[in-house]
Design a protein around this motif. Structure first.
Motif: not given
Length: 70
Positions: A14, A25, A35, A47
């Motif tokens: 991350s 992300y 995340v 995510n």
């Protein structure tokens, strides 16, 4: 020991700027749905390489739209 190593690996994923596309992300190798953001003080994000992230976003939009209709 393995759990600490796994957590360190996930945290490094991350922090990698190559996995961030603007504010989003996307990392298919990361199994997490939610995340921490690049700057952890800013909170958490989805995510978007995980297909469940899209289902949750659509569900939230439907709830908001549905609550406006009634």
């Amino acid at each position: 020991m393995r759990r600490k190593l796994d957590q360190h690996l996930l945290d490094s994923m991350s922090k990698n700027l190559g996995n961030w596309h603007g504010p989003f992300y996307c990392n298919r190798k990361d199994p997490r749905l939610i995340v921490p953001k690049y700057n952890p003080m800013l909170g958490w994000t989805f995510n978007f390489a995980n297909p469940y992230a899209y289902l949750i976003v659509v569900a939230i939009v439907l709830i908001i739209v549905g609550s406006q209709l009634f």
